[in-house]
Design an enzyme around this catalytic site. Structure first.
Site, mmCIF file in Angstrom:
data_model
loop_
_atom_site.group_PDB
_atom_site.id
_atom_site.type_symbol
_atom_site.label_atom_id
_atom_site.label_comp_id
_atom_site.label_asym_id
_atom_site.label_seq_id
_atom_site.Cartn_x
_atom_site.Cartn_y
_atom_site.Cartn_z
ATOM 1 N N SER A 1 0.823 -1.195 0.000
ATOM 2 C CA SER A 1 0.000 0.000 0.000
ATOM 3 C C SER A 1 0.868 1.260 0.000
ATOM 4 O O SER A 1 1.717 1.414 -0.870
ATOM 5 C CB SER A 1 -0.935 -0.060 1.208
ATOM 6 O OG SER A 1 -2.030 0.797 1.033
ATOM 7 N N ASP B 1 -8.958 -3.796 -6.196
ATOM 8 C CA ASP B 1 -8.441 -3.255 -4.944
ATOM 9 C C ASP B 1 -9.166 -1.954 -4.625
ATOM 10 O O ASP B 1 -9.223 -1.049 -5.447
ATOM 11 C CB ASP B 1 -6.937 -2.992 -5.096
ATOM 12 C CG ASP B 1 -6.240 -2.661 -3.793
ATOM 13 O OD1 ASP B 1 -6.773 -1.845 -3.017
ATOM 14 O OD2 ASP B 1 -5.147 -3.210 -3.545
ATOM 15 N N HIS C 1 -7.492 -5.693 -0.756
ATOM 16 C CA HIS C 1 -6.356 -4.774 -0.818
ATOM 17 C C HIS C 1 -5.052 -5.541 -0.648
ATOM 18 O O HIS C 1 -4.841 -6.205 0.366
ATOM 19 C CB HIS C 1 -6.508 -3.730 0.283
ATOM 20 C CG HIS C 1 -5.438 -2.694 0.300
ATOM 21 N ND1 HIS C 1 -4.996 -2.067 -0.837
ATOM 22 C CD2 HIS C 1 -4.707 -2.173 1.319
ATOM 23 C CE1 HIS C 1 -4.057 -1.193 -0.523
ATOM 24 N NE2 HIS C 1 -3.846 -1.253 0.775
#
Length: 517
Positions: free
Chosen positions: A231, A459, A487
């Site tokens: 991320s 995502d 995610h």
């Protein structure tokens, strides 16, 4: 509130909470400036050598099998001082030594995202015990809390009771009076950060964290950095590669950000990502025996959720905590938290079923996980560090309420359900006490070894097109695609993804171009 642009991996979302990008992006500063790239490959500026040559003293800490230490770093790289001076700050580091058998390959540094996610918490709760056994056998698993985060000279802003109030402020204002209340909340948050963290606020950028990570690489004894960033951690990793391309070993950037996107573009992209994720949830929900949002098309399900949000905006639900009824802001946050990981969809159905029956406690629990609020009411500093880094890394998405109002149609087009709230959440950096030092820009990391960029097609927090963008920018980037929900992708159940990344980490062979799982 502040449910946009928090970017941390699912390992810390439902297992410990959600990943949020908070109002200003975490992203982009283009090609490194001269001051940021002074440490050319193979050299270290004389002023920094005392830091690079420090020795870590390891001790047992907290969780069996893990060791902790403290690394010194300059508060300000332009005026570093020495590790023993008042100009140095403490950075917390943790590791789990390679378990063997097999040849030790060095250190594998991991970062869970955020910005603001605790790397040490992630290592001890997940990465240090949950990464594939073959990887843990040959690498020392290492992480650190970046500057401003948790154990590393943390940014502090509001008291816990004040945070309770802040998370309840209406972020879909219906009139000028409600807009003024939202602006006042953002200003109070920013003022609290300035009051309690004035010294460190100008020095928590992603560039600063990337330079810290190179220092960590050196004190660990590794000639090159091996790294898995999830991320926001992909932006940290890409920034590192751009600053120190000659020191890049094996880098995995999972759930990638696109540093060329502006704060406004990133928030709008993420709004579209949550809409995509919600529609996947909706399609699954109507297949269940009792979907709380009824049957029909995803549009019909979305309309019922929007109606529910409007209802609790006017009449919040009881939750068992009289001071924290479930209004629209907390309800929205609870839903968004569960969209990070499809394994949380059953929990979301249960929470929505209870809420539609008048009990908001389930959605409140999801919102608390997202904000990292403990049952005793204590908050981690996730939201404080998140805003501090985001607001420094890029200029604000909006200058004021008028700019948000002008952008609302595009956000509501991106997501009829979440658009308005995520647009208004993007306003917080407008009132930040420290001017941004970064800007959006392409990161090429010219000359770096092959870098693996991973993107998941549905995502919610880091839309797939961001992974495509980053892989295209990086001179040595190769894109690994996971056709799925949730995610990030590594370690989330795809043998295809895990096999490709494990092979890269263990023998240095990246996936073939355009590999899809």
């Amino acid at each position: 509130m502040d449910t946009s642009r928090l970017l941390r991996t699912t390992g810390t979302v439902i297992a410990a909470a959600g990943l949020l990008l908070s109002g200003c992006t975490s992203g982009g500063l283009g090609e490194p400036r001269a001051s940021a790239s002074a440490a050319a490959p193979g050299t270290v500026p004389a002023a920094l050598r005392p830091y690079y040559e420090q020795k870590l003293s390891w001790r047992e800490c907290g969780v069996p099998g893990f060791q902790c230490s403290t690394m010194k770093a300059p508060l300000d790289y332009a005026d570093p001082g020495t590790p023993g001076s008042a100009q140095a700050i403490d950075l917390a580091v943790a590791r789990r030594v390679a378990t063997g058998p097999g040849k030790r390959l060095g250190s594998l540094v991991v970062n869970p995202g955020g910005p603001g996610g605790s790397g040490i918490g992630y290592l001890q709760a997940y990465a240090g015990i949950g990464y594939p056994a073959a990887v843990r056998a040959q690498y020392d698993m290492v992480s650190f809390d970046p500057r401003g985060v948790d154990r590393s000279t943390p940014v502090e802003c509001l008291t816990d009771p004040a945070m309770d109030k802040y998370t309840q402020v209406d972020q879909t204002p219906d009139d000028k009076a409600e807009q003024a209340l939202l602006v006042a909340a953002f200003k109070e948050f920013a003022a609290g950060c300035e009051t309690h963290s004035r010294r460190i606020l100008p020095h928590v950028s992603t560039v600063d964290a990337a330079r810290d990570m190179d220092m960590l690489r050196a004190v660990l004894g590794d000639k090159k950095l091996t790294y898995v960033g999830a991320s926001y951690g992909t932006f940290l990793g890409a920034t590192y590669a751009n600053l120190f391309p000659g020191r890049v070993g094996r880098l995995v950037l999972d759930g990638a950000m696109d540093p060329s996107r502006s704060a406004l573009e990133m928030n709008r992209d993420q709004t579209e990502g949550f809409e995509t994720a919600f529609r996947s949830f909706a399609k699954d929900c109507v297949k269940q025996p009792a979907c709380p949002l009824g049957q029909g098309s995803p549009d019909a399900v979305a309309q019922r959720l929007a109606e529910f949000f409007r209802k609790v905006d006017g009449r919040p639900l009881p939750t068992g905590d009289a001071a924290r009824p479930l209004g629209e802001s907390l309800a929205t946050t609870g839903v968004i938290a569960a969209l990070y990981d499809e394994s949380a969809w059953p929990q979301l159905r249960e929470a929505l079923t209870a809420a539609l029956g008048g009990d908001g406690s389930g959605l409140l629990a999801l919102a608390d996980s997202y904000y990292e609020r403990e049952p005793d009411g204590k908050y981690a500093n996730l939201m404080f560090a998140n805003a501090a880094v985001n607001c420094l890394d890029q200029p604000p998405a909006f200058a004021g309420p008028a700019a948000v109002e002008a952008a609302l149609p595009s956000f509501e087009k991106a997501s009829p359900v979440f658009g308005a709230g995520l647009a208004w959440a993007s306003l917080n950096c407008a009132y930040w006490p420290v001017q941004a030092t970064g800007t959006a820009g392409r990161l090429t990391a010219k000359g770096a070894a092959p870098i693996v960029v991973v993107g998941t097609t549905r995502d919610p927090a880091t839309p797939y097109k961001w992974a495509q963008g980053l892989a295209d920018q990086l001179d040595s980037g190769t894109l690994l695609t996971y056709d799925g929900d949730g995610h990030t992708a590594y370690g989330r159940g795809s043998d295809c993804v895990d096999t490709a990344i494990n092979r890269y980490l263990l023998d240095g062979t990246p996936p073939p171009p355009a590999k899809r799982c």
